[in-house]
Scaffold this motif. Structure first.
Motif, PDB file in Angstrom:
ATOM      1  N   CYS A 236     -26.504  75.541  25.606  1.00 51.28           N
ATOM      2  CA  CYS A 236     -25.225  74.971  26.055  1.00 51.28           C
ATOM      3  C   CYS A 236     -24.363  74.646  24.835  1.00 51.28           C
ATOM      4  O   CYS A 236     -24.638  73.699  24.098  1.00 51.28           O
ATOM      5  CB  CYS A 236     -25.498  73.719  26.887  1.00 51.28           C
ATOM      6  SG  CYS A 236     -24.050  73.066  27.715  1.00 51.28           S
ATOM      7  N   LYS A 343     -30.697  72.968  25.138  1.00 48.78           N
ATOM      8  CA  LYS A 343     -30.043  72.509  23.907  1.00 48.78           C
ATOM      9  C   LYS A 343     -28.564  72.319  24.199  1.00 48.78           C
ATOM     10  O   LYS A 343     -27.941  73.137  24.877  1.00 48.78           O
ATOM     11  CB  LYS A 343     -30.258  73.531  22.785  1.00 48.78           C
ATOM     12  CG  LYS A 343     -29.265  73.411  21.618  1.00 48.78           C
ATOM     13  CD  LYS A 343     -28.185  74.482  21.704  1.00 48.78           C
ATOM     14  CE  LYS A 343     -27.029  74.228  20.753  1.00 48.78           C
ATOM     15  NZ  LYS A 343     -26.025  75.310  20.790  1.00 48.78           N
ATOM     16  N   MET A 344     -27.987  71.220  23.700  1.00 52.34           N
ATOM     17  CA  MET A 344     -26.562  70.947  23.923  1.00 52.34           C
ATOM     18  C   MET A 344     -25.890  70.472  22.645  1.00 52.34           C
ATOM     19  O   MET A 344     -26.357  69.537  21.997  1.00 52.34           O
ATOM     20  CB  MET A 344     -26.384  69.823  24.954  1.00 52.34           C
ATOM     21  CG  MET A 344     -26.240  70.252  26.369  1.00 52.34           C
ATOM     22  SD  MET A 344     -25.910  68.829  27.418  1.00 52.34           S
ATOM     23  CE  MET A 344     -26.557  69.483  28.950  1.00 52.34           C
ATOM     24  N   ASP A 345     -24.787  71.118  22.317  1.00 51.30           N
ATOM     25  CA  ASP A 345     -23.863  70.629  21.283  1.00 51.30           C
ATOM     26  C   ASP A 345     -22.479  71.051  21.726  1.00 51.30           C
ATOM     27  O   ASP A 345     -22.018  72.157  21.409  1.00 51.30           O
ATOM     28  CB  ASP A 345     -24.216  71.207  19.914  1.00 51.30           C
ATOM     29  CG  ASP A 345     -23.352  70.606  18.801  1.00 51.30           C
ATOM     30  OD1 ASP A 345     -22.416  69.832  19.118  1.00 51.30           O
ATOM     31  OD2 ASP A 345     -23.612  70.903  17.618  1.00 51.30           O
ATOM     32  N   SER A 349     -18.832  66.438  25.268  1.00 45.33           N
ATOM     33  CA  SER A 349     -18.941  66.642  26.720  1.00 45.33           C
ATOM     34  C   SER A 349     -20.389  66.650  27.189  1.00 45.33           C
ATOM     35  O   SER A 349     -20.686  67.057  28.314  1.00 45.33           O
ATOM     36  CB  SER A 349     -18.264  67.965  27.109  1.00 45.33           C
ATOM     37  OG  SER A 349     -16.880  67.927  26.851  1.00 45.33           O
ATOM     38  N   GLU A 350     -21.306  66.172  26.350  1.00 42.98           N
ATOM     39  CA  GLU A 350     -22.731  66.250  26.674  1.00 42.98           C
ATOM     40  C   GLU A 350     -23.091  65.459  27.932  1.00 42.98           C
ATOM     41  O   GLU A 350     -23.888  65.932  28.761  1.00 42.98           O
ATOM     42  CB  GLU A 350     -23.570  65.754  25.484  1.00 42.98           C
ATOM     43  CG  GLU A 350     -23.662  66.700  24.317  1.00 42.98           C
ATOM     44  CD  GLU A 350     -22.440  66.667  23.402  1.00 42.98           C
ATOM     45  OE1 GLU A 350     -22.360  67.501  22.487  1.00 42.98           O
ATOM     46  OE2 GLU A 350     -21.550  65.792  23.621  1.00 42.98           O
ATOM     47  N   LEU A 354     -24.908  66.980  31.209  1.00 41.97           N
ATOM     48  CA  LEU A 354     -26.210  66.510  31.669  1.00 41.97           C
ATOM     49  C   LEU A 354     -26.169  66.130  33.144  1.00 41.97           C
ATOM     50  O   LEU A 354     -27.134  66.377  33.888  1.00 41.97           O
ATOM     51  CB  LEU A 354     -26.660  65.311  30.832  1.00 41.97           C
ATOM     52  CG  LEU A 354     -27.143  65.630  29.410  1.00 41.97           C
ATOM     53  CD1 LEU A 354     -27.263  64.360  28.593  1.00 41.97           C
ATOM     54  CD2 LEU A 354     -28.479  66.375  29.443  1.00 41.97           C
ATOM     55  N   ILE A 370     -30.297  67.189  22.382  1.00 41.55           N
ATOM     56  CA  ILE A 370     -28.935  66.827  22.776  1.00 41.55           C
ATOM     57  C   ILE A 370     -28.194  66.207  21.600  1.00 41.55           C
ATOM     58  O   ILE A 370     -28.619  65.167  21.061  1.00 41.55           O
ATOM     59  CB  ILE A 370     -28.948  65.829  23.958  1.00 41.55           C
ATOM     60  CG1 ILE A 370     -29.884  66.304  25.079  1.00 41.55           C
ATOM     61  CG2 ILE A 370     -27.530  65.616  24.472  1.00 41.55           C
ATOM     62  CD1 ILE A 370     -29.499  67.616  25.707  1.00 41.55           C
ATOM     63  N   SER A 371     -27.101  66.811  21.192  1.00 41.51           N
ATOM     64  CA  SER A 371     -26.298  66.263  20.098  1.00 41.51           C
ATOM     65  C   SER A 371     -25.756  64.897  20.494  1.00 41.51           C
ATOM     66  O   SER A 371     -25.253  64.711  21.609  1.00 41.51           O
ATOM     67  CB  SER A 371     -25.144  67.206  19.772  1.00 41.51           C
ATOM     68  OG  SER A 371     -25.644  68.409  19.234  1.00 41.51           O
ATOM     69  N   ASP A 378     -22.746  57.584  22.356  1.00 44.33           N
ATOM     70  CA  ASP A 378     -23.591  58.713  22.760  1.00 44.33           C
ATOM     71  C   ASP A 378     -25.073  58.352  22.754  1.00 44.33           C
ATOM     72  O   ASP A 378     -25.815  58.693  23.686  1.00 44.33           O
ATOM     73  CB  ASP A 378     -23.369  59.907  21.826  1.00 44.33           C
ATOM     74  CG  ASP A 378     -22.239  60.822  22.282  1.00 44.33           C
ATOM     75  OD1 ASP A 378     -21.759  60.653  23.416  1.00 44.33           O
ATOM     76  OD2 ASP A 378     -21.838  61.704  21.501  1.00 44.33           O
ATOM     77  N   LEU A 382     -26.318  58.784  26.550  1.00 45.29           N
ATOM     78  CA  LEU A 382     -27.112  59.976  26.827  1.00 45.29           C
ATOM     79  C   LEU A 382     -28.563  59.608  27.140  1.00 45.29           C
ATOM     80  O   LEU A 382     -29.162  60.123  28.085  1.00 45.29           O
ATOM     81  CB  LEU A 382     -27.052  60.938  25.643  1.00 45.29           C
ATOM     82  CG  LEU A 382     -25.654  61.432  25.254  1.00 45.29           C
ATOM     83  CD1 LEU A 382     -25.726  62.306  24.004  1.00 45.29           C
ATOM     84  CD2 LEU A 382     -24.996  62.194  26.388  1.00 45.29           C
ATOM     85  N   CYS A 408     -29.330  64.288  16.382  1.00 43.32           N
ATOM     86  CA  CYS A 408     -29.805  64.936  17.607  1.00 43.32           C
ATOM     87  C   CYS A 408     -30.908  64.107  18.265  1.00 43.32           C
ATOM     88  O   CYS A 408     -31.855  63.680  17.613  1.00 43.32           O
ATOM     89  CB  CYS A 408     -30.335  66.332  17.280  1.00 43.32           C
ATOM     90  SG  CYS A 408     -30.643  67.365  18.733  1.00 43.32           S
TER      91      CYS A 408
END
Length: 412
Positions: A236, A343-345, A349-350, A354, A370-371, A378, A382, A408
């Motif tokens: 992602c 994986k998200m960066d 907008s994480e 999610l 997840i960044s 965050d 998160l 991360c």
């Protein structure tokens, strides 16, 4: 409790990565910032700003770092930026956002004749950063790093949200960060958490240098996640395909599936080229590119298409062209199989993404990387959301660069 001046001396002169010492530093710094909004700003810079106010003259050191964020500040800049220093470019006659580019020697000469001149060290990398810091110390020139400038000139909410001053938000959430520290699975993660928090409270990058890992360890070589030959990765924020390369490397090409989610039209061209390289190989049927963004629900949003790693969803009230609109879709709707790794960066907008992956996370508990460095909350937001879905995750934290980028969260 340490008074502000004592705290500043202790916190910025040395660091100690023992978890208890880092926790003590965190509390001292948070209380010091709450008592003094200019905590972390060098005294000689404070004196200049007190004398000159918005007429403070600023010289930017380096042309490839964080200086662009100052030059693009929303509304009127609260200082007079007069030049940028770059010893490799000054002789070319090039300009930096319309400013003259000068040599280090010329900068020293200007500072010698104007004791109210302040330097802003915007360099990201260690060698030029330390070079300019030493020049300023040697010639007694008041100087700041970028984070100190955001705080000193009250640029909160005027710069790109990804480089805002997190200090006040951290100081308001002390108990929540302490609970997060207790929830982390290993001492290195606790040390990393407090290093990140202490950096944002004090604006002192030495905290990062104590815990940073190489960028090459991001996602796949954190020491926390294990990868098999049956991985199904949701990439992602696929960008230019670095994570695909990382997965191929760590699994030696033995994986089952990759969904590459990327909305930036410039990056999509790069990703299509990546796919062409694998045409006719066993990889071809296992990799798909999805030209959309990831979010909580199906919608559209304006997007800043710039290629590389910097594209982001624009605020809905921002100016944009119809061609800038992208489709947003939930990950639950994009993928057609159970993933083993997400994986998200995606530049802030994480959390929304999610929420659009709630079903697969709840049902399958994939590994997550997840960044957590784009927004001030965050780390809390998160983690809280993911644990609300699957409280049985273990949590790790690593920081993968020598500056504020690439913190991360890992869930496993």
């Amino acid at each position: 409790m340490l008074n502000c001046m004592t705290a500043r001396t202790n916190l910025q002169s040395k660091t100690d990565i023992a978890p208890l010492a880092m926790a003590d530093h965190f509390l001292a710094a948070a209380h010091a910032l709450a008592a003094d909004p200019m905590f972390g700003i060098p005294p000689n810079v404070r004196e200049v700003i007190a004398r000159c106010g918005n007429a403070t003259k600023l010289v930017i050191l380096g042309t490839k770092g964080f200086g662009a964020h100052l030059m693009n500040v929303r509304h009127e800049r609260p200082c007079d930026v007069i030049a940028a220093v770059d010893d490799f470019r000054y002789h070319s006659g090039a300009l930096y956002y319309g400013l003259p580019i000068i040599s280090t020697d010329r900068f020293i000469e200007l500072a010698r004749h104007d004791r109210d001149l302040v330097a802003l060290n915007t360099c990201r990398y260690d060698r030029p950063k330390r070079f300019f810091d030493q020049i300023c110390r040697t010639h007694d020139i008041p100087h700041l790093n970028f984070e100190q400038a955001v705080r000193a000139f009250s640029l909160q909410d005027k710069v790109d949200y990804r480089v805002d001053d997190w200090g006040a938000d951290i100081a308001c959430n002390i108990p929540a960060f302490q609970r997060l520290a207790q929830r982390l699975a290993d001492d290195y993660s606790v040390q990393t958490l407090y290093a990140v928090l202490n950096f944002h409270l004090t604006c002192e990058p030495e905290y990062y240098h104590e815990v940073e890992r190489p960028y090459s360890t991001l996602y796949f070589r954190s020491g926390l996640l294990r990868f098999s030959d049956s991985e199904k990765m949701v990439d992602c924020g696929a960008s230019i395909g670095e994570s695909l390369t990382g997965l191929i490397g760590v699994t030696k090409g033995s994986f089952e599936r990759v969904w590459m989610i990327e909305p930036d039209r410039i990056n999509l061209q790069t990703l299509q080229n990546v796919l062409r390289r694998y045409a006719g190989t066993s990889f071809a049927s296992r990799i798909t590119v999805h030209g959309c963004g990831a979010g909580e629900s199906t919608t559209q949003a304006p997007f800043n298409h710039e290629g590389g790693h910097g594209g982001f969803v624009k605020p809905t009230d921002a100016d944009y062209e119809p061609a800038d609109l992208i489709d947003i879709r939930p990950i639950d709707d994009i993928i057609d199989d159970a993933p083993t790794f997400i994986k998200m960066d995606i530049e802030g907008s994480e959390l929304s993404a999610l929420k659009g992956a709630r079903q697969v996370i709840s049902a399958h508990k994939p590994k997550l990387a997840i960044s957590a460095y784009h927004r001030s909350t965050d780390l809390l937001d998160l983690t809280s959301y993911i644990l609300s879905i699957r409280p049985d995750y273990q949590i790790g934290l690593r920081h993968h660069t020598p500056d504020r980028w690439d913190t991360c969260l890992y869930f496993y």
